[in-house]
Enzyme design. Sequence first.
Site, PDB file in Angstrom:
ATOM      1  N   HIS A 185      -3.571  -0.575  -6.409  1.00 48.33           N
ATOM      2  CA  HIS A 185      -2.606   0.297  -5.732  1.00 48.33           C
ATOM      3  C   HIS A 185      -3.413   1.349  -4.969  1.00 48.33           C
ATOM      4  O   HIS A 185      -4.510   1.721  -5.408  1.00 48.33           O
ATOM      5  CB  HIS A 185      -1.739   0.954  -6.814  1.00 48.33           C
ATOM      6  CG  HIS A 185      -0.599   1.782  -6.316  1.00 48.33           C
ATOM      7  ND1 HIS A 185      -0.756   3.056  -5.839  1.00 48.33           N
ATOM      8  CD2 HIS A 185       0.725   1.511  -6.227  1.00 48.33           C
ATOM      9  CE1 HIS A 185       0.427   3.542  -5.490  1.00 48.33           C
ATOM     10  NE2 HIS A 185       1.343   2.626  -5.707  1.00 48.33           N
TER      11      HIS A 185
ATOM     12  N   CYS B 219       2.285  -0.261  -1.512  1.00 47.02           N
ATOM     13  CA  CYS B 219       1.099   0.603  -1.580  1.00 47.02           C
ATOM     14  C   CYS B 219      -0.134  -0.205  -1.969  1.00 47.02           C
ATOM     15  O   CYS B 219      -0.963   0.249  -2.778  1.00 47.02           O
ATOM     16  CB  CYS B 219       1.296   1.772  -2.548  1.00 47.02           C
ATOM     17  SG  CYS B 219       2.681   2.804  -2.136  1.00 47.02           S
TER      18      CYS B 219
ATOM     19  N   GLN C  66       1.354   0.372 -14.708  1.00 47.05           N
ATOM     20  CA  GLN C  66       2.282  -0.744 -14.918  1.00 47.05           C
ATOM     21  C   GLN C  66       2.133  -1.366 -16.302  1.00 47.05           C
ATOM     22  O   GLN C  66       2.899  -2.274 -16.634  1.00 47.05           O
ATOM     23  CB  GLN C  66       2.068  -1.827 -13.841  1.00 47.05           C
ATOM     24  CG  GLN C  66       2.331  -1.377 -12.423  1.00 47.05           C
ATOM     25  CD  GLN C  66       3.799  -1.046 -12.147  1.00 47.05           C
ATOM     26  OE1 GLN C  66       4.687  -1.323 -12.945  1.00 47.05           O
ATOM     27  NE2 GLN C  66       4.049  -0.417 -11.011  1.00 47.05           N
TER      28      GLN C  66
ATOM     29  N   ASP D  30      -6.157   2.098 -14.657  1.00 46.62           N
ATOM     30  CA  ASP D  30      -4.869   2.488 -14.072  1.00 46.62           C
ATOM     31  C   ASP D  30      -3.797   1.722 -14.843  1.00 46.62           C
ATOM     32  O   ASP D  30      -3.587   0.533 -14.612  1.00 46.62           O
ATOM     33  CB  ASP D  30      -4.857   2.138 -12.578  1.00 46.62           C
ATOM     34  CG  ASP D  30      -3.481   2.359 -11.958  1.00 46.62           C
ATOM     35  OD1 ASP D  30      -2.525   2.645 -12.695  1.00 46.62           O
ATOM     36  OD2 ASP D  30      -3.376   2.223 -10.716  1.00 46.62           O
TER      37      ASP D  30
ATOM     38  N   LYS E 239       7.784   5.780 -14.824  1.00 43.60           N
ATOM     39  CA  LYS E 239       7.811   4.322 -14.930  1.00 43.60           C
ATOM     40  C   LYS E 239       8.068   3.881 -16.372  1.00 43.60           C
ATOM     41  O   LYS E 239       8.045   2.695 -16.678  1.00 43.60           O
ATOM     42  CB  LYS E 239       6.485   3.731 -14.435  1.00 43.60           C
ATOM     43  CG  LYS E 239       6.266   3.908 -12.922  1.00 43.60           C
ATOM     44  CD  LYS E 239       5.077   3.124 -12.458  1.00 43.60           C
ATOM     45  CE  LYS E 239       4.501   3.603 -11.145  1.00 43.60           C
ATOM     46  NZ  LYS E 239       5.312   3.250  -9.984  1.00 43.60           N
TER      47      LYS E 239
HETATM   48  N1  7TS Z   1      -0.979   2.525  -9.962  1.00 42.35           N
HETATM   49  C1  7TS Z   1      -0.135   1.490 -10.003  1.00 42.35           C
HETATM   50  C2  7TS Z   1      -0.625   0.175 -10.541  1.00 42.35           C
HETATM   51  C3  7TS Z   1       1.184   1.663  -9.586  1.00 42.35           C
HETATM   52  O1  7TS Z   1       2.028   0.631  -9.641  1.00 42.35           O
HETATM   53  C4  7TS Z   1       1.606   2.926  -9.098  1.00 42.35           C
HETATM   54  C5  7TS Z   1       2.988   3.145  -8.551  1.00 42.35           C
HETATM   55  C6  7TS Z   1       0.688   3.970  -9.097  1.00 42.35           C
HETATM   56  C7  7TS Z   1      -0.599   3.731  -9.524  1.00 42.35           C
HETATM   57  C8  7TS Z   1       1.059   5.343  -8.661  1.00 42.35           C
HETATM   58  O2  7TS Z   1       1.964   5.925  -9.551  1.00 42.35           O
HETATM   59  P1  7TS Z   1       2.633   7.321  -9.201  1.00 42.35           P
HETATM   60  O3  7TS Z   1       3.618   7.520 -10.297  1.00 42.35           O
HETATM   61  O4  7TS Z   1       1.558   8.346  -9.179  1.00 42.35           O
HETATM   62  O5  7TS Z   1       3.275   7.153  -7.854  1.00 42.35           O
HETATM   63  N2  7TS Z   1       3.593   2.006  -8.039  1.00 42.35           N
HETATM   64  C9  7TS Z   1       4.715   1.965  -7.270  1.00 42.35           C
HETATM   65  C10 7TS Z   1       5.240   0.777  -6.821  1.00 42.35           C
HETATM   66  O6  7TS Z   1       4.765  -0.315  -7.056  1.00 42.35           O
HETATM   67  N3  7TS Z   1       6.344   1.048  -6.102  1.00 42.35           N
HETATM   68  O7  7TS Z   1       6.533   2.361  -6.067  1.00 42.35           O
HETATM   69  C11 7TS Z   1       5.521   2.959  -6.805  1.00 42.35           C
END
Ligand code: 7TS
Length: 418
Positions: free
Chosen positions: A131, A374, A211, A208, A234
């Site tokens: 990501h 992303c 997910q 990371d 999430k």
């Molecule tokens: N890493 C992964 C693997 C992710 O899926 C996401 C967010 C992030 C980092 C960033 O997380 P945040 O909470 O700081 O934004 N992924 C997604 C997505 O797949 N669609 O919207 C956000």
Amino acid sequence: MTTNRYAETAPDVESIRADFPILRTQVNDSPLVYLDNAATTQKPRPVIEALTRYYETYNANIHRGLHTLSEQATAEYESARDRTAAFINAAQSHEVIFTKGTTDAINLVARAWGDSNVTSGDEIILTEIEHHSNLVPWQMLAHRRGEQLRFIPTDPEGHVDLVEFEKMLGKRTRIVAITHMSNVLGVITPVAELIRIAHANGIPVLVDAAQSVPHMRVDVQELDADFVAFSGHKMLGPTGIGILYGKESILNAMDPFIGGGSMIRVVELHESSWAGLPERFEGGTPNIAGAIGLGAAVDYINQIGINNITAHEMSLTDYALQQLHDLDSVRIFGPPDTANRGGVISFAVGEIHPHDIGTLLDTDGIAVRAGHHCAQPLMRKLEVPATVRASIYLYNTTDEIAQLVASISRAKEFFDGA
Ligand code: 7TS
């Protein structure tokens, strides 16, 4: 928590669904089918109530007031930290730093750890399936410090090549930063093995886990990860709150990234000294309500049992993969079966643009994400501009998957006839 309704048995999905007020919403005259959980998840009533209770009955700033409300807010904030630390089996609560989310947590490491541990000519190892959150902060560090980014080769399904990985490690490798589960391909990476190999070469690893932590048991001590980042929103919690887990020894050796209130020990006019963990990395008034909400989300997940959640998601993922596989001209990205994957399912329908599929599914009340997720470098690798992505969580049902599949069929007929 009170009684454990589900831990001994398979989750009772209808009973879970009753805890989520939003699941009774109608979208375009159809009941909402929410399959965009990789983007953000819905909130159960105990999380919403924890936020309301804080604002209605003990709203105060933490760690500063001597008054009753401040003490209560501080106790609840710290209790949320303790419960989150226990959830990932951190050895100590102060290894859990509250951040705004995964992005914020990785930026914290790239700044606070990166700026003092990485110099020109050093190497940072990532994958091509990251990501942007686990790519751009390292690019920014490279611009500041002049290190090189290197990428572990992956096959088209996103499996990393461990043999090549081991060969890439060298004297200049400073850190390995890798996703635990791809937000596009759903593939689960072999982080335990990667960490073992990296550590054998004296190299720390950031995982990371945005997910993975919401969907499967992640034990930071068992993994022996040095840093783990994830987001509250999430995993049924509020937005604007997330976690950076770091091993005590590494965090203690790091200078803070954000300067201000709460993160200091003594402040003079020209110099200051830093507070201990975790305050050193939580400068300013934090997201108190968010942390308390995250604590309630962790309790909710524990009450159901994370292994039960994984099992439920895997059974729906298995069904979805089979059904989608049987649809003409649907191409599934990522592993074709449930081995080494989670419930994030990206696909394409013939030559139809993913945005058009997303729009048509929405007319049936089905929420999926269509776009590059992303992960633009990964889209380039897959040679597609975007994908449609359905992502599953504990409140989804077999019937909802069947509705998704039927709606995709209708969309395909619509475009084939157009
Ligand atoms: N890493 C992964 C693997 C992710 O899926 C996401 C967010 C992030 C980092 C960033 O997380 P945040 O909470 O700081 O934004 N992924 C997604 C997505 O797949 N669609 O919207 C956000």
